[in-house]
Design a protein around this motif. Sequence first.
Motif, PDB file in Angstrom:
ATOM      1  N   ASP A   1       0.813  -1.345   0.238  1.00  0.00           N
ATOM      2  CA  ASP A   1       0.071   0.087  -0.058  1.00  0.00           C
ATOM      3  C   ASP A   1       0.877   1.221   0.012  1.00  0.00           C
ATOM      4  OD1 ASP A   1      -2.230  -1.577   0.149  1.00  0.00           O
ATOM      5  OD2 ASP A   1      -2.884  -1.250   1.937  1.00  0.00           O
ATOM      6  N   LEU A   2       2.243   1.144   0.031  1.00  0.00           N
ATOM      7  CA  LEU A   2       3.095   2.226   0.245  1.00  0.00           C
ATOM      8  C   LEU A   2       3.639   2.571  -1.145  1.00  0.00           C
ATOM      9  CD1 LEU A   2       4.151   4.491   1.834  1.00  0.00           C
ATOM     10  CD2 LEU A   2       6.007   3.055   2.685  1.00  0.00           C
ATOM     11  N   VAL A   3       3.583   1.471  -2.136  1.00  0.00           N
ATOM     12  CA  VAL A   3       4.067   1.548  -3.472  1.00  0.00           C
ATOM     13  C   VAL A   3       3.209   2.293  -4.369  1.00  0.00           C
ATOM     14  CG1 VAL A   3       4.652   0.105  -5.140  1.00  0.00           C
ATOM     15  CG2 VAL A   3       5.203  -0.792  -3.157  1.00  0.00           C
ATOM     16  N   ARG A   4       3.912   3.168  -5.309  1.00  0.00           N
ATOM     17  CA  ARG A   4       3.404   4.004  -6.320  1.00  0.00           C
ATOM     18  C   ARG A   4       3.301   2.774  -7.428  1.00  0.00           C
ATOM     19  NH1 ARG A   4       3.131   9.209  -6.457  1.00  0.00           N
ATOM     20  NH2 ARG A   4       3.664   9.246  -8.639  1.00  0.00           N
ATOM     21  N   LYS A   5       2.065   2.172  -7.680  1.00  0.00           N
ATOM     22  CA  LYS A   5       1.962   1.160  -8.641  1.00  0.00           C
ATOM     23  C   LYS A   5       2.073   1.484 -10.096  1.00  0.00           C
ATOM     24  CE  LYS A   5      -0.453  -1.282  -4.987  1.00  0.00           C
ATOM     25  NZ  LYS A   5      -0.604  -0.056  -4.010  1.00  0.00           N
ATOM     26  N   LYS A   6       1.691   2.836 -10.315  1.00  0.00           N
ATOM     27  CA  LYS A   6       1.695   3.144 -11.722  1.00  0.00           C
ATOM     28  C   LYS A   6       3.013   3.775 -12.203  1.00  0.00           C
ATOM     29  CE  LYS A   6      -3.060   4.451 -11.490  1.00  0.00           C
ATOM     30  NZ  LYS A   6      -4.146   5.476 -11.697  1.00  0.00           N
ATOM     31  N   GLU A   7       4.046   3.776 -11.235  1.00  0.00           N
ATOM     32  CA  GLU A   7       5.322   3.888 -11.763  1.00  0.00           C
ATOM     33  C   GLU A   7       5.935   2.887 -12.791  1.00  0.00           C
ATOM     34  OE1 GLU A   7       7.461   6.559 -11.153  1.00  0.00           O
ATOM     35  OE2 GLU A   7       6.222   7.832  -9.829  1.00  0.00           O
ATOM     36  N   ALA A   8       6.904   3.454 -13.518  1.00  0.00           N
ATOM     37  CA  ALA A   8       7.187   2.456 -14.773  1.00  0.00           C
ATOM     38  C   ALA A   8       8.001   1.354 -14.012  1.00  0.00           C
ATOM     39  CB  ALA A   8       8.019   3.200 -15.796  1.00  0.00           C
ATOM     40  N   ILE A   9       8.918   1.842 -13.238  1.00  0.00           N
ATOM     41  CA  ILE A   9       9.748   0.774 -12.575  1.00  0.00           C
ATOM     42  C   ILE A   9       8.911  -0.155 -12.173  1.00  0.00           C
ATOM     43  CG2 ILE A   9      11.462   0.257 -10.648  1.00  0.00           C
ATOM     44  CD1 ILE A   9      11.889   3.334 -10.705  1.00  0.00           C
ATOM     45  N   TRP A  10       7.867   0.095 -11.357  1.00  0.00           N
ATOM     46  CA  TRP A  10       6.914  -1.138 -10.763  1.00  0.00           C
ATOM     47  C   TRP A  10       5.951  -1.911 -11.908  1.00  0.00           C
ATOM     48  CZ3 TRP A  10       6.417  -3.056  -6.052  1.00  0.00           C
ATOM     49  CH2 TRP A  10       5.375  -4.081  -6.059  1.00  0.00           C
ATOM     50  N   MET A  11       5.669  -1.278 -13.015  1.00  0.00           N
ATOM     51  CA  MET A  11       5.023  -1.868 -14.011  1.00  0.00           C
ATOM     52  C   MET A  11       5.953  -2.816 -14.856  1.00  0.00           C
ATOM     53  SD  MET A  11       2.024  -0.651 -13.873  1.00  0.00           S
ATOM     54  CE  MET A  11       1.224  -0.523 -15.750  1.00  0.00           C
ATOM     55  N   GLU A  12       7.174  -2.477 -15.035  1.00  0.00           N
ATOM     56  CA  GLU A  12       8.276  -3.253 -15.617  1.00  0.00           C
ATOM     57  C   GLU A  12       8.751  -4.570 -15.114  1.00  0.00           C
ATOM     58  OE1 GLU A  12      10.890  -0.472 -17.079  1.00  0.00           O
ATOM     59  OE2 GLU A  12       9.645   0.824 -18.069  1.00  0.00           O
ATOM     60  N   HIS A  13       9.057  -4.203 -13.655  1.00  0.00           N
ATOM     61  CA  HIS A  13       9.799  -5.187 -12.972  1.00  0.00           C
ATOM     62  C   HIS A  13       8.941  -6.116 -11.737  1.00  0.00           C
ATOM     63  CE1 HIS A  13      13.455  -3.611 -14.593  1.00  0.00           C
ATOM     64  NE2 HIS A  13      13.016  -2.507 -14.342  1.00  0.00           N
ATOM     65  N   TYR A  14       8.016  -5.304 -11.195  1.00  0.00           N
ATOM     66  CA  TYR A  14       7.274  -6.021 -10.099  1.00  0.00           C
ATOM     67  C   TYR A  14       5.944  -6.286 -10.336  1.00  0.00           C
ATOM     68  CZ  TYR A  14      11.581  -4.174  -7.936  1.00  0.00           C
ATOM     69  OH  TYR A  14      12.776  -3.769  -7.717  1.00  0.00           O
ATOM     70  N   LYS A  15       5.224  -5.811 -11.163  1.00  0.00           N
ATOM     71  CA  LYS A  15       3.953  -5.925 -11.271  1.00  0.00           C
ATOM     72  C   LYS A  15       3.405  -7.461 -11.626  1.00  0.00           C
ATOM     73  CE  LYS A  15      -0.353  -4.381 -13.857  1.00  0.00           C
ATOM     74  NZ  LYS A  15      -0.890  -3.844 -14.906  1.00  0.00           N
ATOM     75  N   GLY A  16       2.327  -7.866 -10.976  1.00  0.00           N
ATOM     76  CA  GLY A  16       1.966  -9.270 -11.162  1.00  0.00           C
ATOM     77  C   GLY A  16       2.794 -10.292 -10.367  1.00  0.00           C
ATOM     78  N   LYS A  17       3.865  -9.893  -9.883  1.00  0.00           N
ATOM     79  CA  LYS A  17       4.757 -10.949  -9.112  1.00  0.00           C
ATOM     80  C   LYS A  17       4.169 -10.953  -7.729  1.00  0.00           C
ATOM     81  CE  LYS A  17       8.965 -10.067 -11.827  1.00  0.00           C
ATOM     82  NZ  LYS A  17      10.264  -9.859 -11.818  1.00  0.00           N
ATOM     83  N   GLU A  18       4.303 -12.269  -7.035  1.00  0.00           N
ATOM     84  CA  GLU A  18       3.951 -12.430  -5.607  1.00  0.00           C
ATOM     85  C   GLU A  18       5.136 -12.145  -5.114  1.00  0.00           C
ATOM     86  OE1 GLU A  18       1.578 -15.448  -4.237  1.00  0.00           O
ATOM     87  OE2 GLU A  18       0.635 -16.115  -6.104  1.00  0.00           O
TER      88      GLU A  18
END
Length: 113
Positions: free
Chosen positions: A55-72
């Motif tokens: 909940d502290l993560v900016r999930k729309k940041e490109a870094i998140w989208m490219e490297h972390y989104k969808g991972k458990e």
Amino acid sequence: MITIYHNNRCSKSREGLCFLEDKKVDFQVINYMENTPTASELKELLKKLNIPALDLVRKKEAIWMEHYKGKELSEDEIIHAMIENPKLIERPIIVNGDKAVIARPTERINEIL
């Protein structure tokens, strides 16, 4: 003492800073892009915010989208991602004693003053 975790490139963070200045309260500024919180500091912030790391993560940041989104990811893995990429940390975070808020909207700061 009130603390604001601030990124001066963020308009919402600048609004939070102005809000505190207008309230004429003493506060310290931590530019977390230059002084990235440690894992223990982030865990303490999460405890004060009463939220999970995601909940502290900016999930729309490109870094998140490219490297972390969808991972458990575990809490520690998410915290590590924020340390490695402080841009992922939601802002501004206002801390007063043992309470904290993500000041979005800015008026949420009133909850801990």
